[in-house]
Scaffold this active site. Structure first.
Site, PDB file in Angstrom:
ATOM      1  N   PRO A 260      75.142 111.839  91.697  1.00  0.00           N
ATOM      2  CA  PRO A 260      75.633 111.432  93.102  1.00  0.00           C
ATOM      3  C   PRO A 260      76.641 110.161  92.775  1.00  0.00           C
ATOM      4  O   PRO A 260      77.502 109.843  93.889  1.00  0.00           O
ATOM      5  CB  PRO A 260      74.589 111.107  94.014  1.00  0.00           C
ATOM      6  CG  PRO A 260      73.531 111.003  92.985  1.00  0.00           C
ATOM      7  CD  PRO A 260      73.439 111.533  91.802  1.00  0.00           C
TER       8      PRO A 260
ATOM      9  N   CYS B 256      66.595 107.062  89.906  1.00  0.00           N
ATOM     10  CA  CYS B 256      66.392 107.496  91.479  1.00  0.00           C
ATOM     11  C   CYS B 256      67.043 108.706  91.613  1.00  0.00           C
ATOM     12  O   CYS B 256      66.214 109.653  92.568  1.00  0.00           O
ATOM     13  CB  CYS B 256      67.323 106.409  92.284  1.00  0.00           C
ATOM     14  SG  CYS B 256      66.384 104.799  92.057  1.00  0.00           S
ATOM     15  N   HIS B 257      68.102 109.116  91.550  1.00  0.00           N
ATOM     16  CA  HIS B 257      68.975 110.456  92.021  1.00  0.00           C
ATOM     17  C   HIS B 257      69.921 111.031  90.759  1.00  0.00           C
ATOM     18  O   HIS B 257      70.488 111.813  91.122  1.00  0.00           O
ATOM     19  CB  HIS B 257      69.731 110.023  93.138  1.00  0.00           C
ATOM     20  CG  HIS B 257      69.224 109.316  94.290  1.00  0.00           C
ATOM     21  ND1 HIS B 257      69.201 108.071  94.348  1.00  0.00           N
ATOM     22  CD2 HIS B 257      68.307 109.695  95.369  1.00  0.00           C
ATOM     23  CE1 HIS B 257      68.385 107.570  95.303  1.00  0.00           C
ATOM     24  NE2 HIS B 257      67.732 108.323  95.939  1.00  0.00           N
ATOM     25  N   GLY B 258      69.264 110.649  89.646  1.00  0.00           N
ATOM     26  CA  GLY B 258      69.958 111.434  88.464  1.00  0.00           C
ATOM     27  C   GLY B 258      71.268 111.287  88.137  1.00  0.00           C
ATOM     28  O   GLY B 258      71.854 111.948  87.455  1.00  0.00           O
TER      29      GLY B 258
END
Lengths: 209, 439
Positions: A188, A173-175
């Site tokens: 994150p 999703c956001h690495g």
């Protein structure tokens, strides 16, 4: 006039217990007490008491009935009854993981290679966002078995196995990047992958939950 | 609504809002609504019905969070609600008993209207909207009864949908269309669930119209005499908010007694048996609030005529304002009409009793069926139902049309205040306020 006198007496008694608000009521009553038409029904102190008692009973009643209506949305007893599962470790090959569904969430059961364990231990001294030693993330004497909840601590996606620079997991999703101990190393997410409550029932069987 | 408004916005924000959305004015006007000062406790059932409707909607929305409208899962999901969901048993018992309590309240509300002539001009539309609400309630309750998918649910659905099949030509295709198949099954359950969720909101909408139609002519009152001056009225708030709250409180005690001490008392044990399309229970009956219609359906030996009789029993109530020829509203001044209304109430209760028993059951036990008239013995449920059906329609048509020609009503007071001020002793309890009497 006898009725009026009796009422004044009641007011005195209430007045002793009364607050400023009731004292105000007493003053009003003194005005009306002289009238023979009144028979106590207009006693403002008594009215205040009735109003307060009614409102209090009403609020209590509403709160009492509101709770069942709120609590019904909490997990039901059949959901809670499914809160622990057993898992047979012989299903996992070294260097792989098996994903188990526990409490509707994925749990990663990973059979780590000696190299992955060594990488994880080496990472203990890195600059970690959520510091934890590898030893604290597996059961004593069982470094090969890593059991973590497979939910990214950022926003709840399921990280992909074996991807990312540390060979642990990479969240699509956001690495967010996790190492082979499931610790957050980049991206994150604020925390390491959570550890479920689990215990070894035998060398080849664990109970999760 | 009636043109008066005493609201004066005090703050700048209130003035600003009042010229854009006068919602505070609306609320204040509702509170100030001039209401006859002599309303008795029979008038609290309107508010009680409001409480019932809100209770049904709130508990129903909650049940829908846990219920599964699927023929294979519905029954189990209801048991899941009863056993596993936190307080699910409470919420379902409130909903199931709440339906029955709402019918109890609506029947009292309707009989109050009949007794005090609340359906007469200028309140015909108010009465019609009330009848629409009642009809929607019947349909909603029926569909709700199907949802647990027990034996009574399934067979009630089968019997009621087959009723429509009795209509000539269009009957069979309509039945198939309702079922979404060749019998009551999963598609039927799904659409009943959808409509059962929808209709209460339709009811709520019609209730708004009902209250609107109430606020144009204003409330009727126990004397049936129009409001003549401001002296005949008090503001709705606080006089009737508190009276309604007290009435609702007493009603809720009865409601709670059922929910906590006899929650299945008004239900049927067979509905705790999962639906089985291959076996009909030995004795099937609707819920008590529909038993009189059920008795009428069985009283008529012809299928189509039986169905028409049953629908006619509700239909004739719609035209009651035009059937009743009496100029006197309240039966307080119609002693003869009062006796007929009491007999009508008795007829409805007897029909309900008949509906709960087998058609060939003996009315007077231990005597046998008696002389066989046409098809059944005269001492059977069927013949009592036939008598009841006849009396039901007799009250609503010929008695309404012709009784006013023969009866002599008592003198009607000049205004609401007159009997209170001049003949305190002649006024029944509840019509006067205590302070005057004490003096």
């Amino acid at each position: 006039m006898a009725g009026g006198l009796r009422k004044v007496e009641i007011v005195r008694r209430v007045g002793r217990l009364g607050s400023a608000g009731e004292a105000k009521g007493e003053f009003k009553l003194a005005d009306t007490a002289a009238s023979p038409e009144n028979h106590g029904g207009d006693d403002p102190s008594r009215r205040d008491f009735i109003v307060i008692a009614t409102v209090a009973a009403g609020v209590g009643g509403v709160a009492a009935i509101a709770w069942p209506f709120i609590d019904q949305m909490n997990p039901s007893s059949d959901t809670l009854a499914l809160s622990s599962i057993e898992f047979d470790l012989t299903k996992v090959q070294q260097g792989q993981q098996v994903v188990v569904k526990w409490r509707s969430k994925p749990v990663f059961v990973r059979y780590r290679t000696p190299k992955e364990i060594a990488d994880a231990v080496a990472g203990d001294h890195a600059n970690l966002r959520d510091p934890a030693t590898d030893a604290s993330r597996h059961k004593p004497g069982k470094p090969q078995w890593l059991v973590v909840i497979g939910v990214c601590t950022h926003l709840g996606c399921v990280p992909n196995f074996g991807q990312g620079p540390y060979g642990g997991w990479l969240c699509p999703c956001h690495g967010s990047v996790y190492d082979t101990s499931g610790r957050i190393r980049a991206g994150p997410a604020p925390q390491n992958l959570y550890l479920p409550d689990y215990a070894f029932e035998s060398d080849t069987k664990i109970k999760i939950g | 609504m009636s043109g008066h408004s005493t609201y004066e916005p005090k703050t700048g924000i209130e003035r600003w809002l009042d010229t854009r959305l006068p919602i505070i004015r609306f609320g204040v006007d509702l509170g100030d609504f001039p209401t006859p000062k002599n309303l008795n406790y029979w008038w609290t059932f309107g508010a009680i019905l409001g409480v019932c409707l809100v209770t049904q909607i709130v508990t129903g929305i909650i049940l829908a969070m846990h219920y599964v409208p699927n023929a294979t899962l519905a029954f189990d999901s209801v048991e899941h609600i009863m056993r596993d969901v936190n307080y699910g048993w409470l919420i379902r018992y409130i909903h199931a008993n709440g339906a029955a309590m709402m019918f109890l309240a609506v029947y009292i509300h309707m009989f109050r209207g009949l007794y005090y002539g609340s359906y007469k001009a200028p309140r015909e539309v108010l009465w019609l909207l009330g009848m629409v609400i009642y009809l929607l309630m019947v349909i909603t309750a029926f569909m709700g009864y199907v949802l647990p998918w027990g034996q009574m649910s399934f067979w009630a659905a089968t019997v009621i949908t087959n009723i429509l099949g009795s209509l000539p030509v269009v009957g069979p295709p309509i039945t198939t269309w309702l079922w979404g198949g060749f019998a009551v099954d999963d598609p039927t359950l799904n659409r009943f669930f959808s409509l059962h969720y929808l209709l209460p909101f339709v009811i709520a909408g019609v209730v708004v119209l009902h209250i609107w139609a109430l606020h144009v002519p204003g409330n009727n009152n126990p004397t049936g005499v129009n409001v003549k001056s401001e002296a005949d009225t008090v503001p709705f708030h606080p006089y009737y908010t508190i009276k309604d709250a007290f009435g609702a409180g007493v009603f809720l005690i009865l409601f709670a007694a059922f929910v906590f001490y006899n929650p299945d008392g008004m239900g049927h044990a067979d509905n705790y048996v999962p639906a089985n399309p291959l076996v009909t229970p030995a004795h099937i009956v609707p819920e008590w609030y529909l038993l009189p219609y059920y008795a009428m359906l069985r009283a008529v030996p012809n299928k189509l005529l039986g169905v028409l009789t049953m629908f006619g029993a509700i239909g004739v109530l719609f035209v009651l304002p035009w059937l009743d020829r009496s100029k006197v509203r309240s039966m307080r001044y119609r002693p003869t009409a009062r006796i007929f209304l009491a007999l009508f109430l008795l007829t409805c209760l007897v029909l309900g009793w008949c509906g709960a028993h087998e058609p060939d059951a003996a009315v007077i036990p231990g005597v046998g069926p008696g002389f066989v008239l046409v098809d059944y013995g005269i001492n059977t449920d069927v013949w009592l139902s036939r008598l009841g059906t006849l009396l039901y329609f007799a009250y609503l048509i010929p008695v309404q049309l012709f009784l006013p020609l023969f009866e002599t009503p008592l003198p009607v007071p000049e205004s609401i205040s007159t009997p209170v001020l001049s003949h305190p002793a002649s006024v029944p309890a509840g019509a006067t306020s205590a302070p005057e009497k004490k003096g």
